[in-house]
Design a protein around this motif. Sequence first.
Motif, PDB file in Angstrom:
ATOM      1  N   MET A 240      62.318  65.784  33.892  1.00 52.75           N
ATOM      2  CA  MET A 240      61.855  64.750  34.829  1.00 52.75           C
ATOM      3  C   MET A 240      60.330  64.686  34.838  1.00 52.75           C
ATOM      4  N   GLU A 241      59.667  65.851  34.803  1.00 50.29           N
ATOM      5  CA  GLU A 241      58.196  65.871  34.747  1.00 50.29           C
ATOM      6  C   GLU A 241      57.702  65.189  33.471  1.00 50.29           C
ATOM      7  N   ALA A 242      58.354  65.514  32.354  1.00 51.51           N
ATOM      8  CA  ALA A 242      57.957  64.921  31.067  1.00 51.51           C
ATOM      9  C   ALA A 242      58.202  63.423  31.055  1.00 51.51           C
ATOM     10  N   TYR A 243      59.323  63.020  31.604  1.00 45.84           N
ATOM     11  CA  TYR A 243      59.677  61.591  31.671  1.00 45.84           C
ATOM     12  C   TYR A 243      58.615  60.813  32.454  1.00 45.84           C
ATOM     13  N   GLN A 244      58.224  61.361  33.589  1.00 47.69           N
ATOM     14  CA  GLN A 244      57.224  60.698  34.424  1.00 47.69           C
ATOM     15  C   GLN A 244      55.851  60.678  33.756  1.00 47.69           C
ATOM     16  N   ALA A 245      55.609  61.640  32.861  1.00 49.76           N
ATOM     17  CA  ALA A 245      54.328  61.704  32.144  1.00 49.76           C
ATOM     18  C   ALA A 245      54.366  60.916  30.836  1.00 49.76           C
ATOM     19  N   GLY A 246      55.514  60.295  30.540  1.00 48.22           N
ATOM     20  CA  GLY A 246      55.643  59.517  29.311  1.00 48.22           C
ATOM     21  C   GLY A 246      55.891  60.349  28.067  1.00 48.22           C
ATOM     22  N   GLU A 247      56.292  61.601  28.228  1.00 49.78           N
ATOM     23  CA  GLU A 247      56.573  62.491  27.092  1.00 49.78           C
ATOM     24  C   GLU A 247      58.067  62.491  26.801  1.00 49.78           C
ATOM     25  N   ASP A 248      58.441  62.732  25.536  1.00 47.92           N
ATOM     26  CA  ASP A 248      59.863  62.737  25.193  1.00 47.92           C
ATOM     27  C   ASP A 248      60.303  64.056  24.549  1.00 47.92           C
ATOM     28  N   VAL A 249      59.539  65.120  24.826  1.00 47.35           N
ATOM     29  CA  VAL A 249      59.911  66.445  24.346  1.00 47.35           C
ATOM     30  C   VAL A 249      59.311  67.475  25.303  1.00 47.35           C
ATOM     31  N   LEU A 250      60.012  68.591  25.478  1.00 44.26           N
ATOM     32  CA  LEU A 250      59.470  69.664  26.305  1.00 44.26           C
ATOM     33  C   LEU A 250      58.656  70.589  25.404  1.00 44.26           C
ATOM     34  N   ASP A 251      57.343  70.530  25.567  1.00 44.89           N
ATOM     35  CA  ASP A 251      56.447  71.349  24.748  1.00 44.89           C
ATOM     36  C   ASP A 251      55.575  72.218  25.648  1.00 44.89           C
ATOM     37  N   ASP A 252      54.544  72.827  25.055  1.00 44.43           N
ATOM     38  CA  ASP A 252      53.685  73.747  25.798  1.00 44.43           C
ATOM     39  C   ASP A 252      52.936  73.071  26.950  1.00 44.43           C
ATOM     40  N   LYS A 253      52.740  71.747  26.842  1.00 42.35           N
ATOM     41  CA  LYS A 253      52.034  71.045  27.917  1.00 42.35           C
ATOM     42  C   LYS A 253      52.909  70.915  29.160  1.00 42.35           C
ATOM     43  N   ILE A 254      54.218  70.760  28.952  1.00 41.89           N
ATOM     44  CA  ILE A 254      55.145  70.532  30.068  1.00 41.89           C
ATOM     45  C   ILE A 254      55.656  71.848  30.637  1.00 41.89           C
ATOM     46  N   VAL A 255      56.087  72.739  29.773  1.00 44.43           N
ATOM     47  CA  VAL A 255      56.636  74.027  30.230  1.00 44.43           C
ATOM     48  C   VAL A 255      55.537  75.071  30.120  1.00 44.43           C
ATOM     49  N   LYS A 256      54.815  75.208  31.195  1.00 48.49           N
ATOM     50  CA  LYS A 256      53.675  76.110  31.210  1.00 48.49           C
ATOM     51  C   LYS A 256      53.726  76.961  32.477  1.00 48.49           C
ATOM     52  N   PRO A 257      54.649  77.946  32.499  1.00 49.88           N
ATOM     53  CA  PRO A 257      54.774  78.790  33.692  1.00 49.88           C
ATOM     54  C   PRO A 257      53.521  79.623  33.893  1.00 49.88           C
ATOM     55  N   THR A 258      53.214  79.939  35.127  1.00 50.87           N
ATOM     56  CA  THR A 258      52.061  80.785  35.399  1.00 50.87           C
ATOM     57  C   THR A 258      52.389  82.214  34.957  1.00 50.87           C
ATOM     58  N   PRO A 259      51.378  82.984  34.620  1.00 48.23           N
ATOM     59  CA  PRO A 259      51.621  84.380  34.217  1.00 48.23           C
ATOM     60  C   PRO A 259      52.385  85.180  35.268  1.00 48.23           C
ATOM     61  N   ILE A 260      52.090  84.921  36.537  1.00 44.13           N
ATOM     62  CA  ILE A 260      52.767  85.690  37.591  1.00 44.13           C
ATOM     63  C   ILE A 260      54.247  85.325  37.657  1.00 44.13           C
ATOM     64  N   GLU A 261      54.609  84.067  37.359  1.00 44.90           N
ATOM     65  CA  GLU A 261      56.013  83.665  37.310  1.00 44.90           C
ATOM     66  C   GLU A 261      56.732  84.397  36.179  1.00 44.90           C
ATOM     67  N   MET A 262      56.085  84.475  35.030  1.00 49.63           N
ATOM     68  CA  MET A 262      56.677  85.188  33.898  1.00 49.63           C
ATOM     69  C   MET A 262      56.817  86.678  34.202  1.00 49.63           C
ATOM     70  N   TYR A 263      55.824  87.234  34.855  1.00 47.19           N
ATOM     71  CA  TYR A 263      55.852  88.665  35.168  1.00 47.19           C
ATOM     72  C   TYR A 263      57.042  88.994  36.067  1.00 47.19           C
ATOM     73  N   HIS A 264      57.226  88.209  37.140  1.00 46.96           N
ATOM     74  CA  HIS A 264      58.331  88.468  38.071  1.00 46.96           C
ATOM     75  C   HIS A 264      59.684  88.273  37.386  1.00 46.96           C
ATOM     76  N   ALA A 265      59.766  87.264  36.489  1.00 45.31           N
ATOM     77  CA  ALA A 265      61.017  87.030  35.767  1.00 45.31           C
ATOM     78  C   ALA A 265      61.348  88.211  34.857  1.00 45.31           C
TER      79      ALA A 265
END
Length: 334
Positions: A240-265
């Motif tokens: 949905m974020e990519a769609y609203q931004a006019g993108e048609d693929v999930l890449d590094d610009k769209i899926v960019k979790p914060t380091p702290i999110e990755m750490y907790h995961a």
Amino acid sequence: MQQYKIPARLLNHFGLNKGTGTYWSETCDDRKEYIKESIDEQQMLAIVGDVGVGKSTLFDIVKKEMGATTEFIYCEDPNKEYMHVGSILTDAISHFSGGTIRRVRSARKIQFTRIIGSAHVTGKKNICIVIEEAHRLNPKLFRAIKELREAEYLGVSPLFSIVMLGHEHLKFKLESMKEAFYRSHILELSEAAGWLNYDERVEFLRVVFGRAIKPTVRKRIATMKRFPLEMVHYVEQKMMEAYQAGEDVLDDKIVKPTPIEMYHAMKASYPEAISYKIIADEINLDSNKYIGKSSISDILNTPGHSKAGAVSKAMEKIAERQEKEFLSNAKKVG
């Protein structure tokens, strides 16, 4: 294996005109056959796992494959916390007979045994009683179920299998009622038990979403999210974020979790394999400049830190190495 439908318009935007793919693996096959064998052998089986791990999806496939030879009876009582054995008797009798159900429980048990026994012994049918959300049951019911399974018809016992689906707490409740626990089999659908490890999660995302997700991003999502439903829900949000931004693929610009999110995961998946010091050591292997564990703490907890990218890459490497080590150990044990 797919448990959640993303709106067709959103899928079409990402080139998934025919819908998402369906994931299946040797692990899925193995667990499926284990469930089928338990039903064939009239066992008492608990399928245990977190929300969205695939319990119901896996069991639905078992049902489809065994439908010709097995009668599946679902216990429909919505008040699982107050459910008693009388509800099981009533649901089973209603499944096979449109006749009057005995009001006195002892008479109802005799009626149940006669009807179930006739279907199983004379009719040569497998009978499987299914209880969903079984983690909500009162442990005393497990003992009543155990006694019910010991009923005999024309010299045959047990007459049916019981499959209970529930969260991790189901296992602990069963353990508290030893009479039932020692007569039960427990199938855990968890990463620790070999269900959907990191490599399988990456493959799940590839099969289900194809080119809509970049390979590097699949790995990132697989590091953060551990269950099919959790992954699919996250992907929908990012689509949905990519769609609203006019993108048609999930890449590094769209899926960019914060380091702290990755750490907790990662801490949730590998509590002993990740720490500030381990991250620092990983970075120091590839850098001429020394970085200490206190610096890692500062980077993780400072939004937009200049070294956040290096920390994220280090955590991705640690996750991949941990999964390879896990798989290697599993093969040695096997």
